[in-house]
Design a protein around this motif. Structure first.
Motif, PDB file in Angstrom:
ATOM      1  N   SER A  58       0.913  -1.114  -0.081  1.00  0.00           N
ATOM      2  CA  SER A  58       0.054   0.254   0.002  1.00  0.00           C
ATOM      3  C   SER A  58       0.986   1.312   0.033  1.00  0.00           C
ATOM      4  O   SER A  58       1.887   1.242   0.727  1.00  0.00           O
ATOM      5  N   PRO A  59       0.587   2.332  -0.879  1.00  0.00           N
ATOM      6  CA  PRO A  59       1.338   3.624  -0.942  1.00  0.00           C
ATOM      7  C   PRO A  59       1.347   4.321   0.259  1.00  0.00           C
ATOM      8  O   PRO A  59       2.210   5.082   0.515  1.00  0.00           O
ATOM      9  N   PHE A  60       0.326   4.067   1.162  1.00  0.00           N
ATOM     10  CA  PHE A  60       0.079   4.883   2.206  1.00  0.00           C
ATOM     11  C   PHE A  60       0.057   4.055   3.703  1.00  0.00           C
ATOM     12  O   PHE A  60      -0.593   2.930   3.675  1.00  0.00           O
ATOM     13  N   PRO A  61       1.184   4.538   4.377  1.00  0.00           N
ATOM     14  CA  PRO A  61       1.163   3.568   5.786  1.00  0.00           C
ATOM     15  C   PRO A  61      -0.054   3.766   6.783  1.00  0.00           C
ATOM     16  O   PRO A  61      -0.012   4.931   7.848  1.00  0.00           O
ATOM     17  N   TRP A  62      -1.171   3.243   6.521  1.00  0.00           N
ATOM     18  CA  TRP A  62      -2.467   3.691   7.268  1.00  0.00           C
ATOM     19  C   TRP A  62      -3.102   2.157   7.630  1.00  0.00           C
ATOM     20  O   TRP A  62      -3.207   1.381   6.817  1.00  0.00           O
ATOM     21  N   PRO A  63      -3.413   1.978   8.964  1.00  0.00           N
ATOM     22  CA  PRO A  63      -2.904   2.832  10.250  1.00  0.00           C
ATOM     23  C   PRO A  63      -1.589   2.988  10.373  1.00  0.00           C
ATOM     24  O   PRO A  63      -0.737   1.975  10.524  1.00  0.00           O
TER      25      PRO A  63
END
Length: 270
Positions: free
Chosen positions: A44-49
């Motif tokens: 995933s390109p965004f570290p969430w959570p």
């Protein structure tokens, strides 16, 4: 007119793509370090959570503060020593005429062309005889002189107006006073750019500390080895520690970027 605009847009687009390609690995490093331990291998390109567990794990496994302070001390001492030696040597090469001057300058060029791996064994034997193996001094001592720093600073020193030096001599100033009150203030951009280059090279050095520090992880780069094992690598804390290793260099560049830009601008002026 339209063709020139299209060329300008194409150039800016190319620069933007190049910048993204260069920045993306750094972004991915920090993104990986901020993922939860179970999501480290996620694409995933965004570290969430987001989570700081990787930084906590890194702090528990190694002495992060000690490694950062040791690395900063080693890099700062090496960069300052290399900068001073380069300043003195380039000043002597440009402002004085002495026997074997050309030969000595060619010797500096030759030293720059010799790979460090060639001199590694003699340096190691000497440090072993001095009892400096497994010490921070041993990691710094063979790197106190940078031939590249002498060559780069000599080019800026050669472009310095000789009239200012002659006027200072007429005023009765000594060579030491001329160096620090006339030459150095006018070479601040070049000195700042060279200082950043020398500091980054010393900060990122891994090979020589790995040879000298046989039983301890004295610097940050060697601390990364603590997260590598035969059963697999602990990527989360490793990326967290690597991210912390990037921050001092980034802060240094942000503080001195104006001088770096001025150094590149003035290098093209006579």
């Amino acid at each position: 007119m339209m063709i020139e605009r299209l060329r300008g847009l194409a150039s800016h687009a190319l620069l933007a793509v190049t910048a993204l390609v260069c920045v993306f690995p750094i972004y991915w490093l920090f993104a990986t370090s901020l993922r939860r331990p179970g999501d480290v291998m996620s694409l995933s390109p965004f570290p969430w959570p987001m989570s700081v567990d990787n930084y906590t794990d890194a702090a528990h496994k190694v002495d992060v503060t000690g490694l950062i302070l040791n690395t900063f001390a080693v890099a700062s001492f090496a960069a300052i020593a290399q900068l001073l030696i380069a300043l003195f040597a380039s000043y002597a090469f440009v402002m004085y005429t002495f026997p074997l001057q050309r030969l000595l300058y060619l010797a500096f060029v030759g030293i720059w062309l010799v790979p460090f791996q060639v001199t590694m064994l003699p340096n190691y034997v000497l440090l072993n005889q001095l009892g400096l193996i497994d010490t921070l001094i041993g990691t710094v001592l063979p790197t106190l002189c940078s031939a590249l720093g002498v060559l780069l600073l000599r080019q800026h020193m050669a472009a310095f107006p000789k009239e200012l030096v002659a006027a200072a001599k007429i005023d009765g100033r000594s060579s030491w006073s001329i160096l620090w009150t006339v030459v150095v203030p006018n070479l601040r951009p070049a000195l700042a750019a060279l200082a950043i280059l020398l500091f980054i090279n010393a900060w990122n050095e891994y090979f020589w500390p790995a040879v000298v520090m046989r039983r301890s992880n004295g610097v940050l780069q060697l601390g990364l080895r603590s997260f590598m094992g035969t059963e697999g690598d602990d990527w989360g804390p490793m990326m967290a520690l690597a991210g912390l290793a990037c921050l001092p260099v980034l802060v240094l560049y942000l503080l001195l970027q104006r001088h770096v830009v001025n150094a590149f601008v003035r290098s093209g002026l006579k």
